[in-house]
Design an enzyme around this catalytic site. Structure first.
Site, PDB file in Angstrom:
ATOM      1  N   ASN A 110       7.306  -2.830   4.047  1.00  0.00           N
ATOM      2  CA  ASN A 110       6.271  -1.876   4.315  1.00  0.00           C
ATOM      3  C   ASN A 110       5.083  -2.126   3.326  1.00  0.00           C
ATOM      4  O   ASN A 110       5.282  -2.909   2.514  1.00  0.00           O
ATOM      5  CB  ASN A 110       6.689  -0.496   3.608  1.00  0.00           C
ATOM      6  CG  ASN A 110       6.601   0.017   2.133  1.00  0.00           C
ATOM      7  OD1 ASN A 110       5.554   0.237   1.766  1.00  0.00           O
ATOM      8  ND2 ASN A 110       7.535  -0.350   1.552  1.00  0.00           N
ATOM      9  N   PHE A 114       0.491   3.689  -0.668  1.00  0.00           N
ATOM     10  CA  PHE A 114       0.313   4.886  -1.281  1.00  0.00           C
ATOM     11  C   PHE A 114      -0.271   5.903  -0.347  1.00  0.00           C
ATOM     12  O   PHE A 114      -1.399   6.745  -0.742  1.00  0.00           O
ATOM     13  CB  PHE A 114      -0.542   4.903  -2.629  1.00  0.00           C
ATOM     14  CG  PHE A 114       0.547   4.370  -3.761  1.00  0.00           C
ATOM     15  CD1 PHE A 114       1.932   4.306  -3.614  1.00  0.00           C
ATOM     16  CD2 PHE A 114       0.051   4.026  -4.826  1.00  0.00           C
ATOM     17  CE1 PHE A 114       2.804   3.600  -4.545  1.00  0.00           C
ATOM     18  CE2 PHE A 114       0.623   3.364  -5.904  1.00  0.00           C
ATOM     19  CZ  PHE A 114       2.071   3.288  -5.974  1.00  0.00           C
ATOM     20  N   SER A 177       4.628  -1.018  -7.030  1.00  0.00           N
ATOM     21  CA  SER A 177       4.550  -1.234  -5.736  1.00  0.00           C
ATOM     22  C   SER A 177       3.392  -2.391  -5.524  1.00  0.00           C
ATOM     23  O   SER A 177       2.566  -2.517  -6.212  1.00  0.00           O
ATOM     24  CB  SER A 177       3.750   0.023  -5.125  1.00  0.00           C
ATOM     25  OG  SER A 177       3.012  -0.402  -3.886  1.00  0.00           O
ATOM     26  N   ASN A 179       1.897  -2.848  -2.913  1.00  0.00           N
ATOM     27  CA  ASN A 179       0.687  -2.742  -1.935  1.00  0.00           C
ATOM     28  C   ASN A 179      -0.464  -2.208  -2.512  1.00  0.00           C
ATOM     29  O   ASN A 179      -1.485  -1.568  -1.826  1.00  0.00           O
ATOM     30  CB  ASN A 179       1.158  -1.778  -0.952  1.00  0.00           C
ATOM     31  CG  ASN A 179       2.681  -2.489  -0.276  1.00  0.00           C
ATOM     32  OD1 ASN A 179       2.493  -3.555   0.128  1.00  0.00           O
ATOM     33  ND2 ASN A 179       3.582  -1.730  -0.041  1.00  0.00           N
ATOM     34  N   THR A 180      -0.808  -2.006  -3.843  1.00  0.00           N
ATOM     35  CA  THR A 180      -1.825  -1.510  -4.610  1.00  0.00           C
ATOM     36  C   THR A 180      -2.335  -2.861  -5.532  1.00  0.00           C
ATOM     37  O   THR A 180      -1.660  -2.987  -6.391  1.00  0.00           O
ATOM     38  CB  THR A 180      -1.600  -0.220  -5.531  1.00  0.00           C
ATOM     39  OG1 THR A 180      -1.311   0.752  -4.619  1.00  0.00           O
ATOM     40  CG2 THR A 180      -2.920   0.047  -6.163  1.00  0.00           C
ATOM     41  N   LYS A 217       9.021   2.633 -13.445  1.00  0.00           N
ATOM     42  CA  LYS A 217       9.816   1.930 -12.249  1.00  0.00           C
ATOM     43  C   LYS A 217       9.209   0.566 -12.048  1.00  0.00           C
ATOM     44  O   LYS A 217       7.984   0.519 -12.095  1.00  0.00           O
ATOM     45  CB  LYS A 217       9.679   2.821 -10.862  1.00  0.00           C
ATOM     46  CG  LYS A 217      10.279   2.205  -9.575  1.00  0.00           C
ATOM     47  CD  LYS A 217      10.149   3.094  -8.429  1.00  0.00           C
ATOM     48  CE  LYS A 217      10.887   2.241  -7.226  1.00  0.00           C
ATOM     49  NZ  LYS A 217      10.994   3.410  -6.208  1.00  0.00           N
ATOM     50  N   ASN A 246      11.869  -1.462  -7.442  1.00  0.00           N
ATOM     51  CA  ASN A 246      10.846  -1.290  -6.233  1.00  0.00           C
ATOM     52  C   ASN A 246      11.396  -2.290  -5.238  1.00  0.00           C
ATOM     53  O   ASN A 246      12.087  -3.186  -5.455  1.00  0.00           O
ATOM     54  CB  ASN A 246       9.542  -1.272  -6.723  1.00  0.00           C
ATOM     55  CG  ASN A 246       8.563  -0.355  -5.973  1.00  0.00           C
ATOM     56  OD1 ASN A 246       8.791  -0.144  -4.770  1.00  0.00           O
ATOM     57  ND2 ASN A 246       7.806   0.573  -6.561  1.00  0.00           N
ATOM     58  N   GLY A 297      18.778  -1.730  -1.767  1.00  0.00           N
ATOM     59  CA  GLY A 297      19.636  -2.360  -0.930  1.00  0.00           C
ATOM     60  C   GLY A 297      20.781  -1.695  -1.024  1.00  0.00           C
ATOM     61  O   GLY A 297      22.112  -2.156  -0.498  1.00  0.00           O
TER      62      GLY A 297
HETATM   63  C1  LIG Z   1       8.569   2.762   3.516  1.00  0.00           C
HETATM   64  C2  LIG Z   1       8.950   2.654   2.305  1.00  0.00           C
HETATM   65  C3  LIG Z   1       7.892   3.410   1.259  1.00  0.00           C
HETATM   66  C4  LIG Z   1       8.144   3.435  -0.026  1.00  0.00           C
HETATM   67  N1  LIG Z   1       7.062   4.023  -0.876  1.00  0.00           N
HETATM   68  C5  LIG Z   1       7.333   4.138  -2.276  1.00  0.00           C
HETATM   69  C6  LIG Z   1       6.561   4.752  -2.999  1.00  0.00           C
HETATM   70  O1  LIG Z   1       5.679   5.444  -2.692  1.00  0.00           O
HETATM   71  N2  LIG Z   1       6.663   4.644  -4.490  1.00  0.00           N
HETATM   72  C7  LIG Z   1       7.925   3.958  -5.014  1.00  0.00           C
HETATM   73  O2  LIG Z   1       7.952   3.944  -6.368  1.00  0.00           O
HETATM   74  N3  LIG Z   1       8.706   3.281  -4.025  1.00  0.00           N
HETATM   75  C8  LIG Z   1       8.582   3.219  -2.785  1.00  0.00           C
HETATM   76  N4  LIG Z   1       9.277   2.603  -1.918  1.00  0.00           N
HETATM   77  C9  LIG Z   1      10.389   1.924  -2.542  1.00  0.00           C
HETATM   78  C10 LIG Z   1      11.758   2.616  -2.722  1.00  0.00           C
HETATM   79  O3  LIG Z   1      11.484   3.753  -3.482  1.00  0.00           O
HETATM   80  C11 LIG Z   1      12.968   1.666  -3.185  1.00  0.00           C
HETATM   81  O4  LIG Z   1      12.571   1.334  -4.569  1.00  0.00           O
HETATM   82  C12 LIG Z   1      13.040   0.438  -2.538  1.00  0.00           C
HETATM   83  O5  LIG Z   1      12.900   0.607  -0.953  1.00  0.00           O
HETATM   84  C13 LIG Z   1      14.295  -0.272  -2.514  1.00  0.00           C
HETATM   85  O6  LIG Z   1      15.454   0.570  -2.218  1.00  0.00           O
HETATM   86  P1  LIG Z   1      16.002   0.583  -0.772  1.00  0.00           P
HETATM   87  O7  LIG Z   1      16.482  -0.875  -0.603  1.00  0.00           O
HETATM   88  O8  LIG Z   1      17.320   1.398  -0.774  1.00  0.00           O
HETATM   89  O9  LIG Z   1      15.205   0.788   0.168  1.00  0.00           O
HETATM   90  C14 LIG Z   1       9.050   2.439  -0.776  1.00  0.00           C
HETATM   91  C15 LIG Z   1      10.109   2.131   0.261  1.00  0.00           C
HETATM   92  C16 LIG Z   1       9.923   2.081   1.645  1.00  0.00           C
HETATM   93  C17 LIG Z   1      10.989   1.416   2.575  1.00  0.00           C
END
Ligand SMILES: Cc1cc2nc3c(=O)[nH]c(=O)nc-3n(C[C@H](O)[C@H](O)[C@H](O)COP(=O)(O)O)c2cc1C
Length: 362
Positions: A110, A114, A177, A179-180, A217, A246, A297
């Site tokens: 992704n 934000f 993140s 993406n910022t 985080k 993250n 994961g």
């Molecule tokens: C579509 C998407 C949007 C996310 N947006 C945020 C966010 O706004 N802020 C944040 O701290 N993490 C964000 N994350 C990260 C998740 O909170 C998490 O740290 C990361 O996906 C790893 O966990 P997972 O493998 O279980 O998905 C986002 C993840 C995904 C997939």
């Protein structure tokens, strides 16, 4: 509870990922996803950050950016739900498409950037929730971000803390993140020290009797020096915990072309190993003195258990929900409870850091 996800899941995955996400949020908000009833297995009960959790399994940030479905999410059986990231002002995020599935690999990429309705809309929902006697039990966390065009990042986190400290059970400063632009540079020793100092001051300035714990985080893409700096600054400033981690900017070999060339953060199964390694390192570097939330994961009870053994007091997931649906929460809790018992642990807390060097083998 009848699990409709074997039917609904493939339909959702046949849609554009962001549209599928929007429909999922609407279904949750409309009460179309059945609640899980019944108490959690008592072995899963845990006290972390001065709060009681019925179970240690939480929803990670990014699913509920605007705090629209906090109660429906908690009713799926999560012990805690984190909403956000929220920025002071509303912002649209990056142009679409910005969300991609790697279905075979159980992964997601992704670059949302934000996208969110801003702090006021977020806080207003929480105020309504605070006054709602039917709100679901469970712990609620608010995850704070910064607007893309804000020069001094700390200003935005301070605004977020000031507004949300009375409305959340815990707060998260998200500096990880991908993406910022420039965000992850805040993880360096000096910027981090300055940022956390200001944020902690903003929390104190609210003069609350019970100020919410503040967590940081972090990214999984950290050098040895970065990790040592983060651990040192976290302990020195007195923040309450770390969320590890993250999404990653790395592209493990298993992510195929052309998907691997999409910019953004990778989450899901391929992130499990790298994020757990960083978790283990931060557990060691903080001497087990700081509660850690393990995320990245997790897709099974065994994964949640491995995070706990590596040093996590709580775990979260997001991506696996896309592939397995909401019944995964119940399955993870059941299998985690079985694994704890199998290995002779009396509680989650008992197993935290069991795999750390020097821990008694079990
Ligand atoms: C579509 C998407 C949007 C996310 N947006 C945020 C966010 O706004 N802020 C944040 O701290 N993490 C964000 N994350 C990260 C998740 O909170 C998490 O740290 C990361 O996906 C790893 O966990 P997972 O493998 O279980 O998905 C986002 C993840 C995904 C997939």
């Amino acid at each position: 509870m009848i699990d409709l996800y074997p039917v609904v899941g493939p339909l959702l995955r046949s849609l554009d990922p962001e549209r599928a996400h929007g429909l999922t949020l609407r279904a949750l908000a409309a009460g179309l996803v059945p609640s899980v009833r019944g108490a959690d297995d008592p072995i899963l009960r845990t006290r972390v950050l001065g709060m009681d959790f019925a179970n240690p399994v939480g929803l990670a940030a990014g699913f509920d950016k605007n705090a629209e479905v906090v109660d429906p999410v908690l009713r799926l059986g999560f012990g805690f739900a984190e909403a956000g990231s929220v920025t002071p002002r509303p912002q649209p995020g990056n142009p679409r498409p910005r969300l991609f599935r790697a279905t075979e690999q159980g992964a997601v990429i992704n670059r949302m950037g934000f996208n969110n309705e801003g702090l006021e809309a977020f806080a207003a929902r929480l105020e309504r929730r605070r006054d709602d006697p039917r709100r679901a039990p469970g712990v609620f966390g608010a995850n704070l971000g910064k607007n893309k065009d804000t020069e001094d990042a700390a200003d935005d986190y301070v605004i977020g803390v000031a507004r949300l400290a009375p409305l959340a059970d815990y707060l998260v400063v998200n500096v990880s993140s991908p993406n910022t632009p420039g965000l992850r540079a805040l993880q360096g020793r000096e910027p981090l020290r300055a940022l956390l100092g200001r944020v902690l001051d903003a929390r104190s300035a609210r003069g609350l009797t019970r100020p919410p714990p503040l967590l940081l985080k972090v990214a999984p893409d950290l050098t040895e020096e970065d990790k040592a700096d983060i651990a040192a600054v976290a302990l020195e400033t007195g923040i309450d915990g770390l969320i590890v981690s993250n999404t990653t900017i790395a592209r493990p070999a298993e992510i195929p072309e052309p998907l691997r060339n999409e910019a953004g953060g990778l989450s899901g199964r391929p992130l499990f190993g790298p994020s757990t390694a960083v978790l283990r390192d931060l557990h060691r570097l903080t001497g087990g003195r700081l509660p850690l939330v393990g995320v990245g994961g997790v897709a099974s009870g065994a994964d949640a258990y491995a995070k706990i053994r590596a040093g996590a007091s709580l775990v979260q997931f997001y991506s696996a929900l896309v592939y397995a649906g909401p019944s995964l929460v119940t399955a993870i809790k059941r299998d985690l409870a079985d694994l704890l018992r199998r290995d002779g642990f009396a509680s989650v807390a008992d197993a935290v850091g069991a795999d750390a060097a020097g821990a008694e083998a079990r």
